[in-house]
Write a protein that holds these residues in place. Structure first.
Motif, PDB file in Angstrom:
ATOM      1  N   THR A 164     -26.553  11.376  -3.408  1.00 38.34           N
ATOM      2  CA  THR A 164     -25.794  12.306  -2.556  1.00 38.34           C
ATOM      3  C   THR A 164     -26.517  13.646  -2.497  1.00 38.34           C
ATOM      4  O   THR A 164     -27.334  13.966  -3.353  1.00 38.34           O
ATOM      5  N   SER A 165     -26.152  14.420  -1.505  1.00 32.75           N
ATOM      6  CA  SER A 165     -26.947  15.611  -1.198  1.00 32.75           C
ATOM      7  C   SER A 165     -26.828  16.691  -2.262  1.00 32.75           C
ATOM      8  O   SER A 165     -27.664  17.577  -2.346  1.00 32.75           O
ATOM      9  N   GLY A 166     -25.795  16.652  -3.065  1.00 29.53           N
ATOM     10  CA  GLY A 166     -25.723  17.594  -4.173  1.00 29.53           C
ATOM     11  C   GLY A 166     -25.080  18.925  -3.867  1.00 29.53           C
ATOM     12  O   GLY A 166     -25.334  19.905  -4.549  1.00 29.53           O
ATOM     13  N   SER A 167     -24.206  18.976  -2.847  1.00 30.38           N
ATOM     14  CA  SER A 167     -23.498  20.239  -2.586  1.00 30.38           C
ATOM     15  C   SER A 167     -22.637  20.597  -3.780  1.00 30.38           C
ATOM     16  O   SER A 167     -22.339  21.744  -4.008  1.00 30.38           O
ATOM     17  N   THR A 168     -22.193  19.611  -4.530  1.00 29.69           N
ATOM     18  CA  THR A 168     -21.257  19.888  -5.618  1.00 29.69           C
ATOM     19  C   THR A 168     -21.813  19.686  -7.031  1.00 29.69           C
ATOM     20  O   THR A 168     -21.103  19.902  -7.998  1.00 29.69           O
ATOM     21  N   GLY A 221     -20.694  16.085   9.142  1.00 32.96           N
ATOM     22  CA  GLY A 221     -21.313  16.739   7.997  1.00 32.96           C
ATOM     23  C   GLY A 221     -20.488  17.839   7.380  1.00 32.96           C
ATOM     24  O   GLY A 221     -20.528  18.059   6.178  1.00 32.96           O
ATOM     25  N   GLU A 222     -19.766  18.567   8.226  1.00 37.86           N
ATOM     26  CA  GLU A 222     -18.930  19.661   7.747  1.00 37.86           C
ATOM     27  C   GLU A 222     -17.779  19.783   8.741  1.00 37.86           C
ATOM     28  O   GLU A 222     -17.876  19.262   9.846  1.00 37.86           O
ATOM     29  N   PRO A 223     -16.740  20.511   8.372  1.00 44.19           N
ATOM     30  CA  PRO A 223     -15.729  20.783   9.394  1.00 44.19           C
ATOM     31  C   PRO A 223     -16.400  21.552  10.532  1.00 44.19           C
ATOM     32  O   PRO A 223     -17.231  22.420  10.269  1.00 44.19           O
ATOM     33  N   ASP A 269     -15.559  13.916  16.453  1.00 51.35           N
ATOM     34  CA  ASP A 269     -15.766  14.649  15.198  1.00 51.35           C
ATOM     35  C   ASP A 269     -15.513  13.628  14.089  1.00 51.35           C
ATOM     36  O   ASP A 269     -14.371  13.283  13.798  1.00 51.35           O
ATOM     37  N   THR A 270     -16.601  13.160  13.485  1.00 54.27           N
ATOM     38  CA  THR A 270     -16.502  12.010  12.584  1.00 54.27           C
ATOM     39  C   THR A 270     -16.501  12.456  11.131  1.00 54.27           C
ATOM     40  O   THR A 270     -17.464  13.032  10.643  1.00 54.27           O
ATOM     41  N   GLN A 308     -18.385  10.087   4.354  1.00 53.65           N
ATOM     42  CA  GLN A 308     -19.171  10.528   3.194  1.00 53.65           C
ATOM     43  C   GLN A 308     -20.247   9.496   2.867  1.00 53.65           C
ATOM     44  O   GLN A 308     -20.132   8.333   3.279  1.00 53.65           O
ATOM     45  N   THR A 309     -21.233   9.912   2.099  1.00 52.35           N
ATOM     46  CA  THR A 309     -22.244   8.965   1.615  1.00 52.35           C
ATOM     47  C   THR A 309     -21.535   7.769   0.990  1.00 52.35           C
ATOM     48  O   THR A 309     -21.920   6.616   1.175  1.00 52.35           O
ATOM     49  N   ASP A 315     -11.960  15.889  -0.840  1.00 53.32           N
ATOM     50  CA  ASP A 315     -11.721  16.823   0.269  1.00 53.32           C
ATOM     51  C   ASP A 315     -10.243  17.173   0.394  1.00 53.32           C
ATOM     52  O   ASP A 315      -9.374  16.350   0.119  1.00 53.32           O
ATOM     53  N   ARG A 350     -13.858  21.067   0.798  1.00 49.10           N
ATOM     54  CA  ARG A 350     -13.708  20.435  -0.504  1.00 49.10           C
ATOM     55  C   ARG A 350     -12.558  21.043  -1.277  1.00 49.10           C
ATOM     56  O   ARG A 350     -12.329  22.248  -1.198  1.00 49.10           O
ATOM     57  N   LYS A 399     -25.805  21.758   4.747  1.00 46.96           N
ATOM     58  CA  LYS A 399     -24.443  22.149   4.381  1.00 46.96           C
ATOM     59  C   LYS A 399     -24.440  23.401   3.540  1.00 46.96           C
ATOM     60  O   LYS A 399     -25.274  23.568   2.659  1.00 46.96           O
TER      61      LYS A 399
HETATM   62  P1  ATP Z   1     -22.320  15.898  -2.810  1.00 45.84           P
HETATM   63  O1  ATP Z   1     -21.257  14.849  -2.760  1.00 45.84           O
HETATM   64  O2  ATP Z   1     -23.566  15.462  -3.456  1.00 45.84           O
HETATM   65  O3  ATP Z   1     -21.827  17.182  -3.350  1.00 45.84           O
HETATM   66  P2  ATP Z   1     -21.953  16.040   0.057  1.00 45.84           P
HETATM   67  O4  ATP Z   1     -20.508  15.761  -0.211  1.00 45.84           O
HETATM   68  O5  ATP Z   1     -22.278  17.193   0.933  1.00 45.84           O
HETATM   69  O6  ATP Z   1     -22.761  16.215  -1.312  1.00 45.84           O
HETATM   70  P3  ATP Z   1     -22.165  13.879   1.957  1.00 45.84           P
HETATM   71  O7  ATP Z   1     -21.689  12.560   1.477  1.00 45.84           O
HETATM   72  O8  ATP Z   1     -23.323  13.875   2.874  1.00 45.84           O
HETATM   73  O9  ATP Z   1     -22.590  14.740   0.701  1.00 45.84           O
HETATM   74  O10 ATP Z   1     -21.026  14.620   2.735  1.00 45.84           O
HETATM   75  C1  ATP Z   1     -19.681  14.250   2.756  1.00 45.84           C
HETATM   76  C2  ATP Z   1     -18.813  15.474   2.852  1.00 45.84           C
HETATM   77  O11 ATP Z   1     -19.138  16.244   4.022  1.00 45.84           O
HETATM   78  C3  ATP Z   1     -17.352  15.163   3.000  1.00 45.84           C
HETATM   79  O12 ATP Z   1     -16.749  14.906   1.771  1.00 45.84           O
HETATM   80  C4  ATP Z   1     -16.820  16.433   3.691  1.00 45.84           C
HETATM   81  O13 ATP Z   1     -16.616  17.465   2.750  1.00 45.84           O
HETATM   82  C5  ATP Z   1     -17.965  16.822   4.593  1.00 45.84           C
HETATM   83  N1  ATP Z   1     -17.786  16.288   5.960  1.00 45.84           N
HETATM   84  C6  ATP Z   1     -18.482  15.288   6.536  1.00 45.84           C
HETATM   85  N2  ATP Z   1     -18.109  15.088   7.809  1.00 45.84           N
HETATM   86  C7  ATP Z   1     -17.130  15.961   8.060  1.00 45.84           C
HETATM   87  C8  ATP Z   1     -16.306  16.260   9.205  1.00 45.84           C
HETATM   88  N3  ATP Z   1     -16.439  15.619  10.363  1.00 45.84           N
HETATM   89  N4  ATP Z   1     -15.380  17.233   9.071  1.00 45.84           N
HETATM   90  C9  ATP Z   1     -15.237  17.899   7.918  1.00 45.84           C
HETATM   91  N5  ATP Z   1     -15.974  17.687   6.819  1.00 45.84           N
HETATM   92  C10 ATP Z   1     -16.912  16.728   6.882  1.00 45.84           C
END
Ligand code: ATP
Ligand code: MG
Length: 650
Positions: free
Chosen positions: A265-269, A388-390, A412-413, A416-417, A501, A516, A610
């Motif tokens: 996973t990308s490691g935001s957390t 990817g994000e809101p 707007d999809t 998560q990984t 989330d 999150r 992100k």
């Molecule tokens: P890590 O889990 O390693 O900290 P990450 O959560 O950023 O990193 P991803 O699996 O790529 O890794 O991202 C999933 C997260 O991205 C979701 O849990 C959510 O927080 C956010 N996300 C993805 N798509 C959306 C969307 N359409 N709207 C809102 N948030 C989204």
């Protein structure tokens, strides 16, 4: 709260759409009432060497075990290539657009077959066996796709590591899954700049070997012909090896639950996890969501701008589209090179019908100005997507109006990984859109909102987003650490998958991801999602992007700290700060009134774009000595500027 914009499904979107609202409602009901029956039918969308008789065998309790179609036998590469050859051997499978706008090519399904088979034979002859882990560290060139499919063909498990990661990050990932075969390129090319992939690989292999791993071979694609080091015996040229190999390779018979790939996973957390996906269920889910969410029709040109280093690239550049016999566009470059018009130039050049990108790109392009968009006709566009994000409502409206000329629905999809494919999303011909909402669950997906104690919340409400039952694309484990899998996802709320989330459900049953749960701020006892305050800031004319975090506040418990990036050409001032505070108060209410505003030329982001709020929180707390793991940060210089100009200096 500012008014919610509802965009009703237009008759043009409904016309020819694969799924209309009636169908959605019926299928959704069937899918949750009798998942066995629903997936028994839809599992047949891929070809099986031996059909499954068992469909679903999953438990979110105890040891947590997730199996789909478990006695079925298939092969992912066979499904993405071989089964299409009769009907569409000469159809384009991949349109490749290089970093340089003059560089492009098309690869047919017949050609894809040959490339993948040759590479598969190279790997086999060099000792790669079913179940072995292969690391792919590549630029966005067709060979990255060949590499993934060649692994799938012979039953090797790939671990794609984004080409922007450092030698350290790469080493950690090679070591974690004990991968002994690496595929890379001499150099990558992004935005006119070279990325020393082979040099990074050399360093990473040395580091990984120090930690006990053993890399037998590094297979190198020649991309730039730049100067690189060479380790005789270990290193092999891709073009030399594939030229010698046979152009046919029988696909390995894979059980549905045999591993397909590991993706960190990308490691935001925090520390990246090796998310493990398997064969059958993943492909069924990726291909089905690709078809229905993007309303993919035969012959459509589909472009997902992600990198294959992210799950979005796996499911929606490679596996979903190719399993559907689609034309998938693969882009080597970046949105602002040669200039901020590049995306739309590419859309016109290749007549792209479906375009899927991330809010970070949308906000950046919005900040650059409309003239870059209007320079291109974009007349081929039919559907737009975001992931990817809101996505802030302001950015959503800009995407809808300026990029889409109000003609294309936006999907707007949310996913998560870990989920393997899209879980919450509009369907273009079925779902009325609300700017900023991911809307409704896909077939078979059962979202639930719970409070901190796990009490189920009904109706219009906000809470922590869980999924109560399995879907075929779900991850099966954390590679090599099933206990961490159980702990991370199934220990917060018994018997449920916890997404991490926060989410709001409105009176129409629409879902709004609020960010999150760790990022929720609590101001004088009021809980607030950071996304809400950020969207209010971005809705101001002069703001292009914002990140909001909490910091300890003597009176309120937590104060609201806002990092704000302004539109190109705007300048920060004390007056503008006051204006922004007033703006947020009028958009949300006095409770959301920002305490600190810091103008930031850039925000710290992961390499997938992100915002890393974890780091911003530390800076806001004036505790920047403890930033934690910053290895996935895209541009460390951004952090220095933020620390320098922090507003809470003690
Ligand atoms: P890590 O889990 O390693 O900290 P990450 O959560 O950023 O990193 P991803 O699996 O790529 O890794 O991202 C999933 C997260 O991205 C979701 O849990 C959510 O927080 C956010 N996300 C993805 N798509 C959306 C969307 N359409 N709207 C809102 N948030 C989204
Ligand atoms: Mg995550």
């Amino acid at each position: 709260m500012s008014e919610v914009h509802v965009h009703r499904v237009k008759s043009a979107w409904k016309k020819n759409a694969l799924i209309d609202d009636e169908t959605y409602l019926k299928w959704y009901k069937d899918s949750v009432k009798d998942p066995e029956k629903f997936w028994k039918k839809h599992g047949k969308r891929i070809d099986w060497f031996k059909p499954y008789t068992k469909v679903k065998n999953t438990s979110f309790n105890g040891k947590v075990s997730i199996k789909w179609f478990e006695d079925g036998v298939t092969n992912v590469a066979y499904n993405c290539i071989d089964r299409h050859l009769k009907k569409r051997g000469n159809q384009t499978a991949i349109i490749w657009e290089g970093d340089n706008p003059y560089d492009d090519k098309k690869i047919t399904y017949n050609e894809l077959y040959e490339h993948v088979c040759r590479l598969a034979n190279v790997m086999k002859s060099r000792g790669v066996k079913k179940g072995d882990r292969v690391t792919i560290y590549m630029p966005m060139i067709p060979e990255a796709t060949y590499a993934m499919l060649a692994c799938a063909r012979i039953g090797a498990v790939h671990s794609v590591v984004f080409g922007g990661f450092s030698p350290d990050s790469l080493a950690g990932r090679i070591e974690d899954c004990q991968s002994d075969f690496v595929i890379t390129a001499d150099e990558g090319l992004r935005g006119g700049k070279k990325i020393p992939l082979k040099e990074n690989t050399d360093k990473a292999v040395a580091l990984a070997e120090k930690a006990g791993a053993k890399v037998r071979h590094v297979l190198v694609v020649q991309r730039t012909a730049g100067k690189i080091g060479w380790s005789e015996g270990r290193d092999l040229w891709y073009h030399e090896e594939t030229a010698k190999a046979k152009p046919d390779c029988k696909p390995e018979k894979m059980k549905a639950e045999d591993p397909l790939f590991i993706l960190y996973t990308s490691g935001s957390t925090g520390k990246p996890k090796g998310v493990l996906h398997t064969t059958g269920g993943y492909l069924v889910y990726a291909s089905m969501t690709h078809e229905y969410v993007f309303d993919y029709h035969d012959g459509d040109v589909y472009w997902c701008t992600a990198d294959v280093g992210w799950v979005t690239g796996h499911s929606y550049i490679v596996y979903g589209p190719l399993a559907n016999g689609a034309i998938t566009l693969m882009f080597e470059g970046v949105p602002n090179y040669p200039d901020a018009s590049r995306f739309w130039q590419v859309v016109d050049k290749h007549n792209v019908n479906i375009f899927y990108t991330a809010p970070t790109a949308i906000r950046a392009l919005m900040g650059a100005g409309d003239e870059f968009v209007s320079r291109a006709s974009r007349k081929s566009l039919r559907i737009l997507g975001s992931v990817g994000e809101p996505i802030n409502p302001e950015a959503w409206e800009w995407y809808y109006k300026v990029v889409g000329d109000k003609k294309s629905p936006i999907v707007d999809t949310w996913w998560q990984t870990e989920t393997g494919g899209i879980l919450i999303t509009p369907l273009p011909g079925a779902t009325d859109l609300k700017a900023g909402s991911a809307t409704r669950p896909f077939f078979g997906v059962q979202p639930q909102l719970v409070d901190g104690e796990g009490q189920v919340l009904e109706g219009a409400t906000s809470g922590n987003l869980c999924i109560t039952d399995s879907w075929p694309g779900q991850m099966r484990s954390v590679y090599g650490d099933h206990e961490r899998f159980i702990q991370t996802y199934f220990s917060s709320y018994k018997g449920k998958y916890f997404t991490g989330d926060g989410c709001r459900r409105d009176e129409d049953g629409y879902y709004w991801i609020t960010g999150r749960v760790d990022d929720v701020i609590n101001v004088s006892g009021h809980r607030m999602g950071t996304a809400e305050v950020e969207s209010a800031l971005v809705s101001h004319d002069k703001v292009s992007e914002a990140a909001v975090v909490g910091y300890p506040h003597d009176v309120k418990g937590q104060g609201i700290y806002c990092y704000v990036t302004l539109m190109a050409g705007e300048e920060g001032s004390e007056d503008l700060k006051k204006e922004l505070v007033a703006h947020v108060r009028s958009e949300i209410g006095p409770i959301a009134s920002p305490d600190k505003i810091q103008f930031a030329p850039g925000l710290p982001k992961t390499r997938s774009g992100k915002i890393m709020r974890r780091i911003l929180r530390k800076i806001a707390e004036d505790d920047y000595g403890a930033l934690g793991d910053t290895s996935t940060l895209a541009d460390p210089a951004v952090v220095e500027d933020l620390v320098e100009n922090r507003q809470n200096k003690k």
